[in-house]
Design a protein around this motif. Structure first.
Motif, PDB file in Angstrom:
ATOM      1  N   PHE A 213      45.963  53.140  41.050  1.00 32.33           N
ATOM      2  CA  PHE A 213      47.098  53.007  40.138  1.00 32.33           C
ATOM      3  C   PHE A 213      46.647  53.414  38.743  1.00 32.33           C
ATOM      4  CE2 PHE A 213      47.448  49.934  43.536  1.00 32.33           C
ATOM      5  CZ  PHE A 213      48.729  50.162  44.032  1.00 32.33           C
ATOM      6  N   GLY A 214      47.484  54.167  38.049  1.00 32.62           N
ATOM      7  CA  GLY A 214      47.154  54.586  36.698  1.00 32.62           C
ATOM      8  C   GLY A 214      46.274  55.821  36.671  1.00 32.62           C
ATOM      9  N   THR A 215      46.185  56.414  35.471  1.00 28.05           N
ATOM     10  CA  THR A 215      45.394  57.637  35.304  1.00 28.05           C
ATOM     11  C   THR A 215      44.507  57.575  34.061  1.00 28.05           C
ATOM     12  OG1 THR A 215      47.228  58.684  34.089  1.00 28.05           O
ATOM     13  CG2 THR A 215      47.131  59.065  36.477  1.00 28.05           C
ATOM     14  N   GLY A 216      44.148  56.387  33.631  1.00 25.78           N
ATOM     15  CA  GLY A 216      43.316  56.252  32.432  1.00 25.78           C
ATOM     16  C   GLY A 216      41.903  56.757  32.649  1.00 25.78           C
ATOM     17  N   ASP A 217      41.217  57.061  31.546  1.00 25.23           N
ATOM     18  CA  ASP A 217      39.851  57.592  31.625  1.00 25.23           C
ATOM     19  C   ASP A 217      38.865  56.567  32.185  1.00 25.23           C
ATOM     20  OD1 ASP A 217      40.668  60.012  30.608  1.00 25.23           O
ATOM     21  OD2 ASP A 217      40.217  59.469  28.518  1.00 25.23           O
ATOM     22  N   THR A 218      39.042  55.307  31.830  1.00 25.08           N
ATOM     23  CA  THR A 218      38.154  54.256  32.339  1.00 25.08           C
ATOM     24  C   THR A 218      38.594  53.851  33.742  1.00 25.08           C
ATOM     25  OG1 THR A 218      37.713  53.397  30.118  1.00 25.08           O
ATOM     26  CG2 THR A 218      37.283  51.917  31.975  1.00 25.08           C
ATOM     27  N   GLU A 219      37.664  53.885  34.679  1.00 25.74           N
ATOM     28  CA  GLU A 219      37.972  53.513  36.055  1.00 25.74           C
ATOM     29  C   GLU A 219      37.402  52.131  36.368  1.00 25.74           C
ATOM     30  OE1 GLU A 219      37.914  56.049  39.333  1.00 25.74           O
ATOM     31  OE2 GLU A 219      38.053  57.904  38.176  1.00 25.74           O
ATOM     32  N   ILE A 220      38.258  51.273  36.860  1.00 25.39           N
ATOM     33  CA  ILE A 220      37.838  49.938  37.276  1.00 25.39           C
ATOM     34  C   ILE A 220      38.132  49.790  38.761  1.00 25.39           C
ATOM     35  CG2 ILE A 220      38.207  47.457  37.018  1.00 25.39           C
ATOM     36  CD1 ILE A 220      38.868  47.914  34.104  1.00 25.39           C
ATOM     37  N   ASP A 221      37.078  49.507  39.522  1.00 26.11           N
ATOM     38  CA  ASP A 221      37.211  49.292  40.962  1.00 26.11           C
ATOM     39  C   ASP A 221      36.999  47.818  41.270  1.00 26.11           C
ATOM     40  OD1 ASP A 221      36.757  52.173  42.717  1.00 26.11           O
ATOM     41  OD2 ASP A 221      36.281  52.198  40.581  1.00 26.11           O
ATOM     42  N   THR A 222      37.927  47.245  42.027  1.00 26.97           N
ATOM     43  CA  THR A 222      37.760  45.859  42.458  1.00 26.97           C
ATOM     44  C   THR A 222      37.796  45.812  43.984  1.00 26.97           C
ATOM     45  OG1 THR A 222      40.139  45.322  42.399  1.00 26.97           O
ATOM     46  CG2 THR A 222      38.877  45.001  40.369  1.00 26.97           C
ATOM     47  N   PHE A 223      36.841  45.098  44.562  1.00 21.36           N
ATOM     48  CA  PHE A 223      36.726  44.942  46.008  1.00 21.36           C
ATOM     49  C   PHE A 223      37.030  43.485  46.336  1.00 21.36           C
ATOM     50  CE2 PHE A 223      34.052  48.342  44.565  1.00 21.36           C
ATOM     51  CZ  PHE A 223      34.115  49.327  45.545  1.00 21.36           C
ATOM     52  N   VAL A 224      38.100  43.266  47.102  1.00 26.60           N
ATOM     53  CA  VAL A 224      38.550  41.896  47.338  1.00 26.60           C
ATOM     54  C   VAL A 224      38.778  41.633  48.817  1.00 26.60           C
ATOM     55  CG1 VAL A 224      39.608  41.688  45.054  1.00 26.60           C
ATOM     56  CG2 VAL A 224      40.977  42.525  46.977  1.00 26.60           C
ATOM     57  N   ASP A 225      38.569  40.386  49.184  1.00 28.63           N
ATOM     58  CA  ASP A 225      38.835  39.891  50.536  1.00 28.63           C
ATOM     59  C   ASP A 225      39.958  38.863  50.416  1.00 28.63           C
ATOM     60  OD1 ASP A 225      38.671  38.118  52.878  1.00 28.63           O
ATOM     61  OD2 ASP A 225      36.804  39.157  53.361  1.00 28.63           O
ATOM     62  N   PHE A 226      40.990  39.012  51.217  1.00 24.69           N
ATOM     63  CA  PHE A 226      42.168  38.155  51.052  1.00 24.69           C
ATOM     64  C   PHE A 226      41.960  36.725  51.546  1.00 24.69           C
ATOM     65  CE2 PHE A 226      43.857  42.433  50.837  1.00 24.69           C
ATOM     66  CZ  PHE A 226      44.663  42.335  49.716  1.00 24.69           C
TER      67      PHE A 226
ATOM     68  N   ASP B 167      48.617  53.527  31.894  1.00 25.67           N
ATOM     69  CA  ASP B 167      47.612  54.593  31.982  1.00 25.67           C
ATOM     70  C   ASP B 167      46.468  54.411  30.994  1.00 25.67           C
ATOM     71  OD1 ASP B 167      48.828  55.979  34.105  1.00 25.67           O
ATOM     72  OD2 ASP B 167      50.172  57.045  32.745  1.00 25.67           O
ATOM     73  N   ASP B 168      46.213  53.165  30.637  1.00 27.09           N
ATOM     74  CA  ASP B 168      45.042  52.876  29.807  1.00 27.09           C
ATOM     75  C   ASP B 168      43.774  52.874  30.654  1.00 27.09           C
ATOM     76  OD1 ASP B 168      46.591  52.568  27.498  1.00 27.09           O
ATOM     77  OD2 ASP B 168      47.004  50.465  27.958  1.00 27.09           O
ATOM     78  N   ILE B 169      43.911  52.573  31.939  1.00 27.28           N
ATOM     79  CA  ILE B 169      42.793  52.588  32.874  1.00 27.28           C
ATOM     80  C   ILE B 169      43.280  53.200  34.184  1.00 27.28           C
ATOM     81  CG2 ILE B 169      41.735  50.490  31.904  1.00 27.28           C
ATOM     82  CD1 ILE B 169      42.753  49.002  34.456  1.00 27.28           C
ATOM     83  N   THR B 170      42.329  53.546  35.037  1.00 30.41           N
ATOM     84  CA  THR B 170      42.621  53.832  36.439  1.00 30.41           C
ATOM     85  C   THR B 170      42.112  52.636  37.234  1.00 30.41           C
ATOM     86  OG1 THR B 170      42.420  56.223  36.192  1.00 30.41           O
ATOM     87  CG2 THR B 170      42.164  55.344  38.404  1.00 30.41           C
TER      88      THR B 170
ATOM     89  N   ILE C 296      37.485  46.343  27.219  1.00 30.77           N
ATOM     90  CA  ILE C 296      38.339  47.419  27.717  1.00 30.77           C
ATOM     91  C   ILE C 296      39.826  47.126  27.521  1.00 30.77           C
ATOM     92  CG2 ILE C 296      39.063  48.648  29.813  1.00 30.77           C
ATOM     93  CD1 ILE C 296      36.160  48.185  30.834  1.00 30.77           C
ATOM     94  N   LEU C 297      40.193  45.888  27.835  1.00 29.01           N
ATOM     95  CA  LEU C 297      41.615  45.535  27.828  1.00 29.01           C
ATOM     96  C   LEU C 297      42.104  45.043  26.481  1.00 29.01           C
ATOM     97  CD1 LEU C 297      41.675  43.674  31.280  1.00 29.01           C
ATOM     98  CD2 LEU C 297      42.271  46.063  30.817  1.00 29.01           C
ATOM     99  N   GLY C 298      41.168  44.621  25.635  1.00 30.67           N
ATOM    100  CA  GLY C 298      41.529  44.159  24.314  1.00 30.67           C
ATOM    101  C   GLY C 298      42.014  42.721  24.294  1.00 30.67           C
TER     102      GLY C 298
END
Length: 220
Positions: free
Chosen positions: A59-72, A95-98, A218-220
């Motif tokens: 989701f999003g197209t921002g320059d900073t990429e954040i990946d989260t790996f989660v187990d439900f 679009d502040d981040i991807t 990153i998020l401010g």
């Protein structure tokens, strides 16, 4: 007569040997096939928001990429989403981040043999493939209705009902069939996930103790 008998015996032995070879080759082929099936990455979801190689739902197209790996099934993942989920998703929407979400499975052992972690993660891919506009709402709804560890978790029918609730009723058959379960397992192994949540920023894996500080920058 003796010579004829000897000849017949030799041909019989050769026939038996050939049959044994054929059986051994067939068994060897079966073993290879089963091994390939066991290690196969499975069917990859086809969707504009899914990266087939990384397994990320993006989701999003921002320059900073954040990946989260989660187990439900992971309660700490639930806490993580409560704390950071909305801010990350808002930043992605602007679009502040991807934001790359990775549904993975390491906690099946805590769902009374129902494989809830794998089934839930696979169901998110079903929604991403069948109704991509509903994927984020479905992701959030699963955490809002997260079962406790050491319970059976949600049934496939319940997962399908939640999908229908967010406008992804078309994913029901995919959820029932477990279409992306093997893909979930392969992605979990590929990314070497040992605990959840796991966070990466621009490809760098972040210690849990650093997440708050890094997100604040990153998020401010």
């Amino acid at each position: 007569m003796a010579a004829a008998a000897k000849s017949n015996t030799n041909w019989f032995a050769i026939g038996i040997s050939a049959a044994v070879v054929v059986v051994l080759v067939a068994l060897g082929g079966l073993v290879v096939f089963l091994n390939n099936q066991a290690t196969s990455p499975g069917t990859a979801p086809e969707s504009a928001i899914v990266n087939e190689e990384t397994g990320a739902i993006t989701f999003g197209t921002g320059d900073t990429e954040i990946d989260t790996f989660v187990d439900f099934m992971c309660p700490i993942c639930g806490d993580f989403e409560d704390t950071y989920g909305a801010a990350l998703q808002d930043a992605a929407a602007n679009d502040d981040i991807t934001l790359n979400l990775h549904p993975i499975s390491i906690l099946d052992r805590y769902s009374q043999n129902t494989e809830f972690s794998t089934r839930a993660a696979a169901s998110v891919y079903c929604v991403a493939a069948e109704a991509p506009d509903s994927a984020l709402d479905y992701f959030n709804l699963l955490f809002e209705n997260q079962p406790a560890e050491n319970t059976a978790g949600l049934t496939d029918d319940e997962l399908a009902a939640f999908a229908d609730q967010v406008g992804a009723g078309a994913a029901a058959d995919c959820i029932a069939d477990g279409t992306y379960k093997r893909f979930v397992t392969s992605q979990t192994n590929q990314h070497d996930i040992q605990g959840t949540p796991t966070v990466e920023i621009d490809g760098e894996r972040i210690e849990n103790s650093e997440i708050g500080t890094r997100f604040a920058d990153i998020l401010g």
